[in-house]
Scaffold this motif. Structure first.
Motif, mmCIF file in Angstrom:
data_model
loop_
_atom_site.group_PDB
_atom_site.id
_atom_site.type_symbol
_atom_site.label_atom_id
_atom_site.label_comp_id
_atom_site.label_asym_id
_atom_site.label_seq_id
_atom_site.Cartn_x
_atom_site.Cartn_y
_atom_site.Cartn_z
ATOM 1 N N VAL A 1 0.704 -0.830 0.112
ATOM 2 C CA VAL A 1 0.160 0.256 0.265
ATOM 3 C C VAL A 1 0.781 0.894 -0.156
ATOM 4 O O VAL A 1 1.145 1.477 1.076
ATOM 5 N N ILE A 2 0.331 2.389 -1.200
ATOM 6 C CA ILE A 2 1.520 3.330 -1.544
ATOM 7 C C ILE A 2 0.538 4.417 -1.611
ATOM 8 O O ILE A 2 -0.194 4.309 -2.561
ATOM 9 N N LYS A 3 0.706 5.630 -0.556
ATOM 10 C CA LYS A 3 -0.072 6.451 -1.038
ATOM 11 C C LYS A 3 -1.835 6.164 -1.452
ATOM 12 O O LYS A 3 -2.105 6.568 -2.305
ATOM 13 N N ASN A 4 -1.699 5.954 -0.233
ATOM 14 C CA ASN A 4 -3.080 4.884 0.325
ATOM 15 C C ASN A 4 -3.934 3.919 -1.579
ATOM 16 O O ASN A 4 -4.710 3.675 -1.979
ATOM 17 N N GLU A 5 -2.607 3.641 -2.044
ATOM 18 C CA GLU A 5 -2.964 2.699 -3.308
ATOM 19 C C GLU A 5 -2.046 1.085 -2.739
ATOM 20 O O GLU A 5 -1.415 0.921 -2.492
ATOM 21 N N LYS A 6 -3.424 0.168 -2.740
ATOM 22 C CA LYS A 6 -2.895 -1.303 -2.293
ATOM 23 C C LYS A 6 -2.337 -1.337 -4.688
ATOM 24 O O LYS A 6 -3.290 -1.580 -5.393
ATOM 25 N N ARG A 7 -1.010 -2.526 -4.759
ATOM 26 C CA ARG A 7 -0.413 -2.261 -5.915
ATOM 27 C C ARG A 7 -0.006 -4.335 -5.616
ATOM 28 O O ARG A 7 0.645 -3.989 -3.868
ATOM 29 N N CYS A 8 0.834 -4.575 -6.690
ATOM 30 C CA CYS A 8 1.598 -5.489 -6.495
ATOM 31 C C CYS A 8 2.897 -4.881 -6.699
ATOM 32 O O CYS A 8 3.677 -4.399 -6.276
ATOM 33 N N VAL A 9 3.640 -6.055 -5.707
ATOM 34 C CA VAL A 9 5.063 -6.231 -5.543
ATOM 35 C C VAL A 9 5.868 -5.157 -6.372
ATOM 36 O O VAL A 9 7.259 -4.434 -5.667
ATOM 37 N N PHE A 10 5.812 -5.541 -6.841
ATOM 38 C CA PHE A 10 6.335 -5.655 -8.077
ATOM 39 C C PHE A 10 6.701 -4.046 -8.971
ATOM 40 O O PHE A 10 7.179 -4.210 -9.306
ATOM 41 N N LEU A 11 5.553 -3.226 -9.083
ATOM 42 C CA LEU A 11 5.119 -2.499 -9.697
ATOM 43 C C LEU A 11 6.135 -1.684 -9.102
ATOM 44 O O LEU A 11 5.875 -1.095 -7.619
ATOM 45 N N ASP A 12 6.787 -0.628 -9.942
ATOM 46 C CA ASP A 12 7.559 0.704 -9.381
ATOM 47 C C ASP A 12 6.841 2.064 -9.721
ATOM 48 O O ASP A 12 5.909 1.987 -9.892
ATOM 49 N N ASP A 13 7.452 2.622 -9.042
ATOM 50 C CA ASP A 13 7.584 4.524 -9.045
ATOM 51 C C ASP A 13 6.730 4.968 -10.224
ATOM 52 O O ASP A 13 4.881 5.990 -10.499
ATOM 53 N N ASN A 14 6.734 4.205 -11.236
ATOM 54 C CA ASN A 14 6.280 5.054 -12.691
ATOM 55 C C ASN A 14 5.777 3.673 -13.222
ATOM 56 O O ASN A 14 5.589 3.695 -14.229
ATOM 57 N N TYR A 15 5.494 3.095 -11.840
ATOM 58 C CA TYR A 15 4.134 2.273 -12.491
ATOM 59 C C TYR A 15 4.602 1.297 -13.816
ATOM 60 O O TYR A 15 3.910 1.316 -15.177
ATOM 61 N N ARG A 16 5.723 0.467 -13.552
ATOM 62 C CA ARG A 16 6.585 -0.097 -14.366
ATOM 63 C C ARG A 16 6.423 -1.866 -13.934
ATOM 64 O O ARG A 16 6.676 -0.787 -12.485
ATOM 65 N N CYS A 17 6.427 -2.752 -14.557
ATOM 66 C CA CYS A 17 6.643 -4.125 -13.869
ATOM 67 C C CYS A 17 7.561 -4.208 -13.790
ATOM 68 O O CYS A 17 8.609 -4.233 -14.797
#
Length: 130
Positions: free
Chosen positions: A76-92
């Motif tokens: 959970v980054i900035k109240n957003e649940k996301r895949c552990v392998f998603l980087d800050d630029n929304y790339r896998c």
């Protein structure tokens, strides 16, 4: 990103096509929110090998069990649940060895019954076939 980006993908039995040119701009909508990425044995092997760590370290650091099956953890980054392998630029970060479930999106059995409008809400790359 693979070099073959920019093609309309169709799979028999599905009422929609997938235009992967949208993957460059959608900010990984399919990798954010509730849900699970279930891993099979080959996915696990591919991922720990790609990351250069032991299977045990991979399982302890990046996975948990749900319904008795191995799944990737979420962050959970900035109240957003996301895949552990998603980087800050929304790339896998593991794109070349991403799990089968990720490779096969959006052609999942459970999505066959969704309307085109429902599918478009899930993914902007889903389009009617021409």
């Amino acid at each position: 990103m693979p070099k073959d980006r920019g093609k309309m993908i169709k799979k028999d039995g599905f009422q929609f096509c997938f235009d992967d040119t949208f993957c460059k701009t959608c900010k990984a909508k399919c990798c954010i929110g509730d849900g699970y990425v279930f891993l099979n044995d080959k996915d696990i092997e591919n991922l720990y090998t790609f990351l250069g760590i032991s299977k045990e370290d991979f399982l302890n650091k990046y996975t948990r069990k749900v319904f008795g099956k191995v799944v990737l953890i979420d962050l959970v980054i900035k109240n957003e649940k996301r895949c552990v392998f998603l980087d800050d630029n929304y790339r896998c970060e593991v794109y070349p060895k991403r799990p089968f479930q990720c490779k096969s999106f959006p052609f999942w059995e459970k999505l066959r019954s969704f309307s085109l409008d429902e599918l478009k809400k899930l993914c902007p790359a889903i389009k009617p076939c021409r």
